[in-house]
Design a protein around this motif. Structure first.
Motif, PDB file in Angstrom:
ATOM      1  N   LEU A 640       0.831  -1.198   0.000  1.00 12.71           N
ATOM      2  CA  LEU A 640       0.000   0.000   0.000  1.00 12.71           C
ATOM      3  C   LEU A 640       0.870   1.254   0.000  1.00 12.71           C
ATOM      4  O   LEU A 640       2.012   1.251   0.472  1.00 12.71           O
ATOM      5  N   GLU A 641       0.320   2.332  -0.514  1.00 14.10           N
ATOM      6  CA  GLU A 641       1.070   3.586  -0.609  1.00 14.10           C
ATOM      7  C   GLU A 641       1.326   4.166   0.782  1.00 14.10           C
ATOM      8  O   GLU A 641       0.421   4.224   1.618  1.00 14.10           O
ATOM      9  N   LYS A 642       2.567   4.573   0.999  1.00 10.45           N
ATOM     10  CA  LYS A 642       2.940   5.140   2.289  1.00 10.45           C
ATOM     11  C   LYS A 642       2.155   6.420   2.567  1.00 10.45           C
ATOM     12  O   LYS A 642       1.893   7.217   1.664  1.00 10.45           O
ATOM     13  N   GLY A 643       1.792   6.583   3.841  1.00  7.32           N
ATOM     14  CA  GLY A 643       1.118   7.803   4.261  1.00  7.32           C
ATOM     15  C   GLY A 643      -0.369   7.815   4.013  1.00  7.32           C
ATOM     16  O   GLY A 643      -1.040   8.794   4.366  1.00  7.32           O
ATOM     17  N   LYS A 644      -0.910   6.775   3.415  1.00  5.38           N
ATOM     18  CA  LYS A 644      -2.343   6.740   3.124  1.00  5.38           C
ATOM     19  C   LYS A 644      -3.039   5.730   4.044  1.00  5.38           C
ATOM     20  O   LYS A 644      -2.450   4.742   4.478  1.00  5.38           O
ATOM     21  N   THR A 645      -4.301   6.013   4.312  1.00  4.28           N
ATOM     22  CA  THR A 645      -5.124   5.149   5.155  1.00  4.28           C
ATOM     23  C   THR A 645      -6.187   4.469   4.303  1.00  4.28           C
ATOM     24  O   THR A 645      -6.766   5.088   3.399  1.00  4.28           O
ATOM     25  N   TYR A 646      -6.426   3.199   4.605  1.00  8.70           N
ATOM     26  CA  TYR A 646      -7.380   2.413   3.825  1.00  8.70           C
ATOM     27  C   TYR A 646      -8.338   1.690   4.773  1.00  8.70           C
ATOM     28  O   TYR A 646      -7.981   1.381   5.912  1.00  8.70           O
ATOM     29  N   VAL A 647      -9.532   1.402   4.250  1.00 10.15           N
ATOM     30  CA  VAL A 647     -10.462   0.519   4.945  1.00 10.15           C
ATOM     31  C   VAL A 647     -10.461  -0.820   4.216  1.00 10.15           C
ATOM     32  O   VAL A 647     -10.751  -0.888   3.012  1.00 10.15           O
ATOM     33  N   ARG A 669     -15.549  -8.588   8.194  1.00 14.84           N
ATOM     34  CA  ARG A 669     -15.190  -7.544   9.149  1.00 14.84           C
ATOM     35  C   ARG A 669     -14.428  -6.430   8.438  1.00 14.84           C
ATOM     36  O   ARG A 669     -13.756  -6.685   7.437  1.00 14.84           O
ATOM     37  N   LYS A 670     -14.547  -5.227   8.986  1.00 11.74           N
ATOM     38  CA  LYS A 670     -13.837  -4.076   8.438  1.00 11.74           C
ATOM     39  C   LYS A 670     -12.751  -3.645   9.413  1.00 11.74           C
ATOM     40  O   LYS A 670     -12.971  -3.608  10.631  1.00 11.74           O
ATOM     41  N   VAL A 671     -11.573  -3.323   8.871  1.00  7.13           N
ATOM     42  CA  VAL A 671     -10.465  -2.824   9.686  1.00  7.13           C
ATOM     43  C   VAL A 671      -9.775  -1.700   8.926  1.00  7.13           C
ATOM     44  O   VAL A 671      -9.834  -1.624   7.691  1.00  7.13           O
ATOM     45  N   VAL A 672      -9.111  -0.831   9.679  1.00  3.96           N
ATOM     46  CA  VAL A 672      -8.313   0.236   9.084  1.00  3.96           C
ATOM     47  C   VAL A 672      -6.886  -0.270   8.920  1.00  3.96           C
ATOM     48  O   VAL A 672      -6.308  -0.844   9.854  1.00  3.96           O
ATOM     49  N   VAL A 673      -6.308  -0.081   7.729  1.00  2.00           N
ATOM     50  CA  VAL A 673      -4.964  -0.559   7.465  1.00  2.00           C
ATOM     51  C   VAL A 673      -4.134   0.517   6.784  1.00  2.00           C
ATOM     52  O   VAL A 673      -4.666   1.462   6.195  1.00  2.00           O
ATOM     53  N   ASN A 674      -2.823   0.338   6.872  1.00  2.00           N
ATOM     54  CA  ASN A 674      -1.886   1.144   6.102  1.00  2.00           C
ATOM     55  C   ASN A 674      -0.733   0.246   5.679  1.00  2.00           C
ATOM     56  O   ASN A 674      -0.793  -0.982   5.865  1.00  2.00           O
ATOM     57  N   ASN A 675       0.331   0.826   5.149  1.00  2.00           N
ATOM     58  CA  ASN A 675       1.394  -0.012   4.594  1.00  2.00           C
ATOM     59  C   ASN A 675       2.253  -0.682   5.667  1.00  2.00           C
ATOM     60  O   ASN A 675       3.136  -1.479   5.339  1.00  2.00           O
ATOM     61  N   ARG A 676       1.986  -0.405   6.929  1.00  2.00           N
ATOM     62  CA  ARG A 676       2.705  -1.081   8.013  1.00  2.00           C
ATOM     63  C   ARG A 676       1.872  -2.203   8.648  1.00  2.00           C
ATOM     64  O   ARG A 676       2.346  -2.905   9.539  1.00  2.00           O
ATOM     65  N   ALA A 690     -10.968 -13.204   0.977  1.00  2.00           N
ATOM     66  CA  ALA A 690     -10.894 -12.126  -0.013  1.00  2.00           C
ATOM     67  C   ALA A 690     -10.954 -10.804   0.733  1.00  2.00           C
ATOM     68  O   ALA A 690     -11.651 -10.689   1.747  1.00  2.00           O
ATOM     69  N   ILE A 691     -10.218  -9.816   0.245  1.00  2.00           N
ATOM     70  CA  ILE A 691     -10.169  -8.510   0.896  1.00  2.00           C
ATOM     71  C   ILE A 691     -10.296  -7.421  -0.153  1.00  2.00           C
ATOM     72  O   ILE A 691      -9.590  -7.443  -1.170  1.00  2.00           O
ATOM     73  N   SER A 692     -11.173  -6.474   0.088  1.00  2.00           N
ATOM     74  CA  SER A 692     -11.182  -5.235  -0.692  1.00  2.00           C
ATOM     75  C   SER A 692     -10.554  -4.153   0.168  1.00  2.00           C
ATOM     76  O   SER A 692     -10.857  -4.030   1.359  1.00  2.00           O
ATOM     77  N   ILE A 693      -9.640  -3.383  -0.410  1.00  2.00           N
ATOM     78  CA  ILE A 693      -8.885  -2.368   0.325  1.00  2.00           C
ATOM     79  C   ILE A 693      -9.066  -1.040  -0.393  1.00  2.00           C
ATOM     80  O   ILE A 693      -8.483  -0.817  -1.468  1.00  2.00           O
ATOM     81  N   LEU A 694      -9.878  -0.169   0.186  1.00  2.00           N
ATOM     82  CA  LEU A 694     -10.241   1.084  -0.465  1.00  2.00           C
ATOM     83  C   LEU A 694      -9.676   2.252   0.314  1.00  2.00           C
ATOM     84  O   LEU A 694      -9.792   2.314   1.551  1.00  2.00           O
ATOM     85  N   GLU A 695      -9.062   3.179  -0.414  1.00  2.00           N
ATOM     86  CA  GLU A 695      -8.508   4.366   0.230  1.00  2.00           C
ATOM     87  C   GLU A 695      -9.631   5.146   0.910  1.00  2.00           C
ATOM     88  O   GLU A 695     -10.738   5.258   0.370  1.00  2.00           O
ATOM     89  N   ALA A 696      -9.330   5.668   2.111  1.00  2.00           N
ATOM     90  CA  ALA A 696     -10.393   6.299   2.903  1.00  2.00           C
ATOM     91  C   ALA A 696      -9.901   7.592   3.537  1.00  2.00           C
ATOM     92  O   ALA A 696      -8.717   7.744   3.877  1.00  2.00           O
ATOM     93  N   GLU A 697     -10.824   8.527   3.702  1.00  2.00           N
ATOM     94  CA  GLU A 697     -10.564   9.727   4.499  1.00  2.00           C
ATOM     95  C   GLU A 697     -10.725   9.377   5.976  1.00  2.00           C
ATOM     96  O   GLU A 697     -11.364   8.389   6.344  1.00  2.00           O
ATOM     97  N   LYS A 698     -10.154  10.219   6.847  1.00  2.00           N
ATOM     98  CA  LYS A 698     -10.234   9.961   8.283  1.00  2.00           C
ATOM     99  C   LYS A 698     -11.670   9.841   8.762  1.00  2.00           C
ATOM    100  O   LYS A 698     -11.999   9.013   9.616  1.00  2.00           O
ATOM    101  N   SER A 699     -12.536  10.666   8.193  1.00  2.00           N
ATOM    102  CA  SER A 699     -13.937  10.649   8.626  1.00  2.00           C
ATOM    103  C   SER A 699     -14.605   9.316   8.336  1.00  2.00           C
ATOM    104  O   SER A 699     -15.549   8.919   9.013  1.00  2.00           O
TER     105      SER A 699
END
Length: 707
Positions: A640-647, A669-676, A690-699
């Motif tokens: 995943l791209e550094k510095g970005k947050t995903y659901v 289940r849904k979790v918040v992930v990043n490149n770490r 299977a996982i869908s990983i969509l870029e998300a805003e903090k809100s």
């Protein structure tokens, strides 16, 4: 970017290394002037010295010995090209090449052996220059050898001139003979040739951890290659599919054979990531390919495969003659699937859930006696049954912004199909069909020929190229397995050419089947496996069919990522998806075309885990399929791209899920992930996730836990 360097070298320079220097190819002339090669990887022997040559029919001196080296030329090549569709936005084509020019002194003939060594493997072929003493000739046998270094573990299906639709066997090479009888299961057309004959793509693993794949690339105007094993010496020899006369290939110089390929690595993931097969094919032959569009579709198919519905319109006729049989006077059988009313339901479902197309089988007259009668004039591909209104369907689909997909079953009467191709394709364009699923079920007509002979291989290619003239995409079933030709002709958007999901309704496939396919069938191109089955108990669709789909729902979702195809079907009935709408959401969301693919975990026959980035987006999808043994998959999200947050929405097996006893048990289940972030996820037998990983805003992440 293209880089090319060629130099003429001394006759002793008969060795090249791959660009990363991990692979070394060595060529030599053995005793009596027999050409031979050997291959090493990181100093470890992969292919022992193996001879090359071709037996010619009615020729006292064949192209097997008596050669001297006239010249050798080495060169390097490096380019990056963009596929029309694919697992990657860009593909690097980098290799070092050795060209060996051989003279056969007794006949004054010459041939060229061309070797290309990539970082991921070797490709080589025979070339026949224009010359006085070799014009027209018939190949009776190709004598290409692949000498193995030991009794490797192999994932194989029986050698067969007419079908690839077998479950994969896992055994030692020395055990192929004893397992062959059980490996050859019933098919509507099959011709085995040897108790140790197997098909390519053949996947093997050595005891010291090397993964080796044998296949071919750019199968054009030649017969398909199988492999026959000398199980005393562990040497494979090429075995070409013959025609009805027993001849293997008819050649005219100048010409060449397809490439013979060896992909090798000490990391199974690199076998899956290899693009060598595509790189050995010619660049795209279509000037403007903008009309070729990856699509996701549903269709009137699974209900007929399971026996819930039928392809044929009536049960009154035991024989049908097109133009003479009166279907208007026939009594409908009330099981026909391709009715205007039923098709509209699928169009409604596709429109509501964002699918691009609807496939309909059994719409055209002739299905009452389409199979097994040596019938040449089977279908005309333009005449619908009385209960299928073409114009009404066309208008209805257009109003719902849904494209219709045509179906052409040829019943393997290739001459009949060729005589109708122009009319059939023109008919498709008239009614707005931009893609066709073709089929070749049953024994080939003309009688006695084989599905993978040179003449029939040329037919499949003719149909692809003719379709391109009409801007039609082709999804060919029962045709020869692909060999990277999708690079040159990307309107060949998918193939079946293996044991697909339909066999789950014919008695089932092994639960680890989908962990082998990426290492074998998909090496040559995408597969229309038709995933997405949610109701595993087939008797609930047809009480007379007690088959069971050997897969969990989570496994079925993962197939959209692990079994690549730019043409993906949601194969189950709409009513079954309506029962599991939360799981169905993944099928709606998942992409069909990709900018980047990363193989995270892989072991043939056990598991495959893939992450793919959807083309033109920052969205990722992950799929894991598991074999018979439960395991915990451990992956990192460092792609995943550094510095970005995903659901990340994770669709996984429930704790008590099992492909046989509890296949519909899953968790979301849904979790918040990043490149770490890292994930440990259990997969049950025949399961996965299977996982869908969509870029998300903090809100958008409020209330969702971090992984």
């Amino acid at each position: 970017m293209v880089f090319f360097l060629a130099t003429t070298v001394t006759l002793s320079a008969q060795q090249i290394s791959s660009p990363d220097e991990n692979l070394t190819l060595e060529f030599e002339l053995q005793e009596n002037g027999v050409p031979a090669y050997q291959l090493t990887y990181k100093g470890r022997e992969v292919i022992k010295p193996s001879s090359l040559g071709l037996e010619l029919k009615d020729d006292e001196v064949s192209l097997v010995d008596g050669f001297s080296i006239a010249d050798t030329v080495t060169s390097s090549f490096d380019e990056t090209w963009e596929p029309v569709w694919g697992e990657e936005k860009e593909i690097r084509n980098q290799y070092n090449e050795l060209e060996v020019i051989l003279n056969q002194n007794d006949t004054d003939r010459s041939i060229v052996l061309r070797f290309r060594l990539f970082n991921d493997g070797l490709g080589f072929r025979y070339e026949f220059p224009q010359q006085e003493n070799l014009g027209h000739f018939i190949i009776s046998d190709e004598k290409t050898q692949f000498a193995m270094t030991g009794d490797h573990t192999a994932f194989w299906i029986p050698g067969d001139y007419d079908t690839q639709e077998y479950d994969y066997m896992e055994s030692r090479l020395s055990e192929i003979r004893q397992h062959m009888e059980n490996a050859v299961t019933e098919n509507l057309s099959q011709t085995s040739f040897s108790p140790t004959g197997v098909q390519t793509s053949l996947m093997m693993k050595s005891d010291d951890g090397l993964y080796i794949n044998l296949h071919e690339a750019a199968l054009i105007d030649y017969s398909a290659m199988h492999l026959d094993l000398d199980d005393e010496n562990m040497i494979f020899e090429s075995w070409l599919t013959p025609d009805v006369k027993g001849n293997k290939a008819y050649m005219i110089a100048p010409s060449n054979t397809p490439w013979r390929t060896v992909i090798v690595s000490d990391d199974a993931r690199e076998i899956l990531a290899s693009k060598m097969t595509y790189n050995l094919n010619d660049p795209i032959a279509i000037d403007d390919a903008s009309w070729i569009k990856p699509i996701k579709y549903v269709g009137v198919w699974w209900e007929m495969i399971t026996g819930k519905s039928s392809w044929n319109y009536t049960d009154e006729y035991s024989a049908v003659k097109l133009g003479e049989t009166d279907f208007e006077a026939a009594t409908p059988n009330d099981t026909h699937g391709a009715t205007t009313e039923n098709v509209k339901k699928y169009i409604d479902f596709a429109s509501e859930h964002g699918f691009d197309g609807v496939l309909v089988e059994g719409w055209n007259i002739g299905w009452e006696d389409w199979f097994g009668n040596s019938k040449d004039y089977v279908f005309d591909f333009v005449t619908p049954y009385p209960d299928f209104d073409l114009e009404e369907i066309q208008k209805y689909a257009e109003g719902k912004n849904v494209k219709m997909i045509m179906h052409h079953e040829t019943s393997s009467s290739v001459r009949n199909y060729e005589r109708h191709l122009d009319t059939a394709y023109q008919f498709m364009k008239k009614y707005g069909y931009d893609a066709v699923k073709s089929g070749y079920v049953g024994d080939i007509l003309p009688r006695g020929d084989n599905h993978y002979s040179q003449w029939i291989v040329n037919h499949y290619q003719y149909a692809i190229e003719k379709a391109a003239d009409y801007e039609i995409m082709v999804n060919a079933h029962e045709a020869v397995r692909p060999t990277g030709i999708g690079r040159t002709w990307p309107n060949l958007i998918s193939n079946e050419s293996a044991r697909g999901q339909e066999y789950q309704a014919f008695g089932g496939s092994k639960p680890n089947h989908v962990t082998v396919l990426p290492f074998t069938r998909l090496i040559g191109g995408p597969m229309d496996y038709t995933p997405g089955i949610f109701e595993m108990d087939i008797s609930k669709l047809n009480p007379n069919n007690d088959s069971h789909v050997n897969s969990t729902i989570a496994n079925q979702l993962a197939l959209y990522v692990t079994l690549y195809s730019p043409l993906q079907m949601a194969a189950d009935l709409p009513e079954n998806y309506m029962r599991f709408m939360d799981a169905f959401q993944f099928i709606k969301d998942v992409g069909v075309d990709w900018d980047e693919s990363i193989y995270l975990e892989a072991e043939p026959g056990d598991y495959v885990t893939v992450a793919r980035k959807e083309k033109g987006t920052n969205d990722w999808f992950v799929g894991n399929v598991n074999g018979e043994t439960p395991r915990t998959s451990k992956i990192s999200f460092d792609f995943l791209e550094k510095g970005k947050t995903y659901v990340a929405t994770i669709y996984s097996d429930a704790k008590d899920a099992h492909y046989k006893d509890n296949p519909q048990a899953y968790k979301i289940r849904k979790v918040v992930v990043n490149n770490r972030s890292e994930l440990s996820q259990r997969s049950v037998p025949g399961g996965g996730y299977a996982i869908s990983i969509l870029e998300a805003e903090k809100s958008e992440t409020r209330g969702i836990k971090k992984l």
